[in-house]
Design a protein around this motif. Structure first.
Motif, PDB file in Angstrom:
ATOM      1  N   ALA A   1     -16.103  25.383   1.583  1.00 19.46           N
ATOM      2  CA  ALA A   1     -15.817  26.686   2.195  1.00 19.46           C
ATOM      3  C   ALA A   1     -15.487  27.735   1.136  1.00 19.46           C
ATOM      4  CB  ALA A   1     -14.654  26.546   3.188  1.00 19.46           C
ATOM      5  N   ALA A   2     -14.637  27.375   0.185  1.00 17.63           N
ATOM      6  CA  ALA A   2     -14.273  28.329  -0.871  1.00 17.63           C
ATOM      7  C   ALA A   2     -15.477  28.664  -1.752  1.00 17.63           C
ATOM      8  CB  ALA A   2     -13.137  27.767  -1.725  1.00 17.63           C
TER       9      ALA A   2
ATOM     10  N   VAL B   1     -20.139  29.040   7.830  1.00 15.29           N
ATOM     11  CA  VAL B   1     -19.875  27.743   7.198  1.00 15.29           C
ATOM     12  C   VAL B   1     -18.489  27.230   7.572  1.00 15.29           C
ATOM     13  CG1 VAL B   1     -19.559  26.601   4.968  1.00 15.29           C
ATOM     14  CG2 VAL B   1     -21.470  28.170   5.294  1.00 15.29           C
ATOM     15  N   ILE B   2     -17.500  28.102   7.611  1.00 19.81           N
ATOM     16  CA  ILE B   2     -16.140  27.670   7.957  1.00 19.81           C
ATOM     17  C   ILE B   2     -16.084  27.159   9.391  1.00 19.81           C
ATOM     18  CG2 ILE B   2     -13.797  28.519   8.365  1.00 19.81           C
ATOM     19  CD1 ILE B   2     -14.156  30.332   5.944  1.00 19.81           C
TER      20      ILE B   2
ATOM     21  N   THR C   1     -18.607  28.634  -0.873  1.00 24.85           N
ATOM     22  CA  THR C   1     -19.513  29.496  -0.114  1.00 24.85           C
ATOM     23  C   THR C   1     -19.025  30.938  -0.122  1.00 24.85           C
ATOM     24  OG1 THR C   1     -20.089  27.632   1.321  1.00 24.85           O
ATOM     25  CG2 THR C   1     -20.600  29.838   2.121  1.00 24.85           C
ATOM     26  N   LEU C   2     -17.731  31.144   0.088  1.00 21.02           N
ATOM     27  CA  LEU C   2     -17.190  32.512   0.085  1.00 21.02           C
ATOM     28  C   LEU C   2     -17.359  33.178  -1.275  1.00 21.02           C
ATOM     29  CD1 LEU C   2     -13.899  31.947   2.139  1.00 21.02           C
ATOM     30  CD2 LEU C   2     -15.946  33.164   2.886  1.00 21.02           C
TER      31      LEU C   2
ATOM     32  N   GLY D   1     -19.988  33.085   5.158  1.00 20.48           N
ATOM     33  CA  GLY D   1     -18.752  32.339   4.989  1.00 20.48           C
ATOM     34  C   GLY D   1     -18.120  31.942   6.311  1.00 20.48           C
ATOM     35  N   THR D   2     -18.110  32.866   7.262  1.00 21.51           N
ATOM     36  CA  THR D   2     -17.560  32.536   8.587  1.00 21.51           C
ATOM     37  C   THR D   2     -18.383  31.452   9.265  1.00 21.51           C
ATOM     38  OG1 THR D   2     -16.753  34.811   8.800  1.00 21.51           O
ATOM     39  CG2 THR D   2     -16.918  33.495  10.817  1.00 21.51           C
TER      40      THR D   2
ATOM     41  N   CYS E   1     -21.150  33.828  -1.972  1.00 25.86           N
ATOM     42  CA  CYS E   1     -21.681  34.967  -1.217  1.00 25.86           C
ATOM     43  C   CYS E   1     -21.185  36.292  -1.768  1.00 25.86           C
ATOM     44  CB  CYS E   1     -21.293  34.832   0.256  1.00 25.86           C
ATOM     45  SG  CYS E   1     -22.108  33.456   1.106  1.00 25.86           S
ATOM     46  N   TYR E   2     -19.948  36.319  -2.250  1.00 23.88           N
ATOM     47  CA  TYR E   2     -19.421  37.554  -2.817  1.00 23.88           C
ATOM     48  C   TYR E   2     -20.104  37.885  -4.143  1.00 23.88           C
ATOM     49  CZ  TYR E   2     -16.120  40.892  -4.828  1.00 23.88           C
ATOM     50  OH  TYR E   2     -15.562  41.999  -5.419  1.00 23.88           O
TER      51      TYR E   2
ATOM     52  N   PRO F   1     -20.030  37.407   2.533  1.00 22.52           N
ATOM     53  CA  PRO F   1     -18.935  36.454   2.783  1.00 22.52           C
ATOM     54  C   PRO F   1     -18.464  36.460   4.227  1.00 22.52           C
ATOM     55  CG  PRO F   1     -18.514  37.742   0.807  1.00 22.52           C
ATOM     56  CD  PRO F   1     -19.664  38.393   1.495  1.00 22.52           C
TER      57      PRO F   1
END
Length: 332
Positions: A155-156, A133-134, A158-159, A130-131, A162-163, A126
């Motif tokens: 964004a949410a 993608v954001i 993706t985070l 995640g960073t 990934c987690y 994440p």
């Protein structure tokens, strides 16, 4: 002089499409022939590793060669670095580590040190993906036509994805491995009954079943071979059976383990108990097959509408459409 063209359907050259599909089919046939002629024994590598480990245990050796010592040392250094990093970030919990180690065993991964890598991946993926993608969405403006809700959802998602990715990967491996073991368990119990009636000991029976079923069910053969080794080396035979139940996420295996422990403790006949379990598991396997067969018509409805019927219409109406198109072109 224009080159002659073949029949077309909706502006697509039919001969070219047929040639491309024929080439793909030929390639698929060659791949299938190669796969059929180069079949390898799935248990050969596993049995070699287990036998090497058994010889090392007999000799009291932890690492037999300097190359293996170096490999284990490098792996331990990487694991220690990940462990120290997670410890400094206050992210390590004993319960979390034990849960990850149990999932790794159920997935067929013997190294318990990879539990720290799984926990570390939940933190790193994440943070990196995640960073990325954001930054791409809100700074680089990748999707300018999207609204605020779509950008936030991406964004949410993706985070969260990934987690959850390491857990989903482990869960997928556990599910596939459990299904393969469940499929071969009735046959394994039948062979255990034959071995018990022939007078073999429990550890010898497990080893024999592992050799016989290794090619058809490599996952089950691997587990039975490891159980046979543990029965020969552990002082508490009950622990070997409990380890088998912990390594396989299957209720049927727990029933087999309970039966084996009771026969070891009370001296009840092993063959009769295993025969009853084998018949029960075989009946359950037949019921699952019947359930899948009953669901098949409903499942096949969507592929039938989307893929089979359009292809059938093209085969039936294609020549007529080509003839009509050629007639219009010739009139013009």
């Amino acid at each position: 002089m224009q080159p002659a063209t073949g029949p077309t359907l909706f502006g697509i050259d039919v001969i070219f499409v047929a040639t491309a599909l024929s080439a793909i089919a030929t390639f698929a046939v060659l791949v299938a022939i190669y796969a059929a002629t180069t079949v390898r024994d799935p248990m050969a590598k596993r049995m070699k590793a287990l036998n090497d480990r058994r010889e090392q245990l007999k000799a009291g050796i932890v690492a037999s060669t300097s190359k293996r010592r170096k490999k284990i040392s490098n792996r331990n250094e990487a694991t220690d670095w990940v462990r120290s990093l997670l410890g400094s970030l206050k992210m390590l919990q004993d319960e979390q580590v034990e849960k990850a180690q149990k999932k790794l065993m159920q997935a067929g991964i013997r190294s318990k040190d990879l539990a720290f890598v799984v926990i570390f991946a939940r933190f790193v993926l994440p943070l990196t993906i995640g960073t990325f993608v954001i930054v791409g969405i809100y700074v680089l403006d990748w999707f300018p036509e999207w609204g605020a809700f779509k950008k936030y959802a991406l964004a949410a998602g993706t985070l969260v994805g990934c987690y959850k990715a390491p857990d989903l990967w482990l869960k997928n491996k556990i599910t596939k491995r459990t299904a393969a073991i469940r499929k071969g368990l009735p046959d394994a119990l039948d062979l255990l009954v034959i071995c018990a009636e022939a007078g073999l000991t429990v550890d010898a029976a497990f080893g024999r079943v592992a050799r016989e079923l290794g090619k058809a069910y490599p996952e089950l053969g691997d587990e039975f071979a490891l159980t046979s080794i543990e029965l020969g080396f552990l002082t508490d035979r009950r622990q070997a059976f409990e380890n088998l139940a912990n390594r396989i996420d299957l209720e049927s295996i727990r029933g087999v383990v309970t039966t084996m422990i009771q026969t070891e403790k009370y001296g009840t006949p092993l063959a009769s108990a295993l025969r009853v379990l084998s018949a029960e598991f075989r009946h359950e396997r037949m019921m699952r097959a019947e359930e899948k067969a009953a669901r098949l018509p409903a499942i096949m409805t969507v592929p039938l509408i989307l893929f089979i019927l359009p292809t059938l219409f093209i085969v039936i109406l294609g020549p007529a459409a080509c003839s009509i198109t050629d007639s219009f072109i010739n009139r013009q």
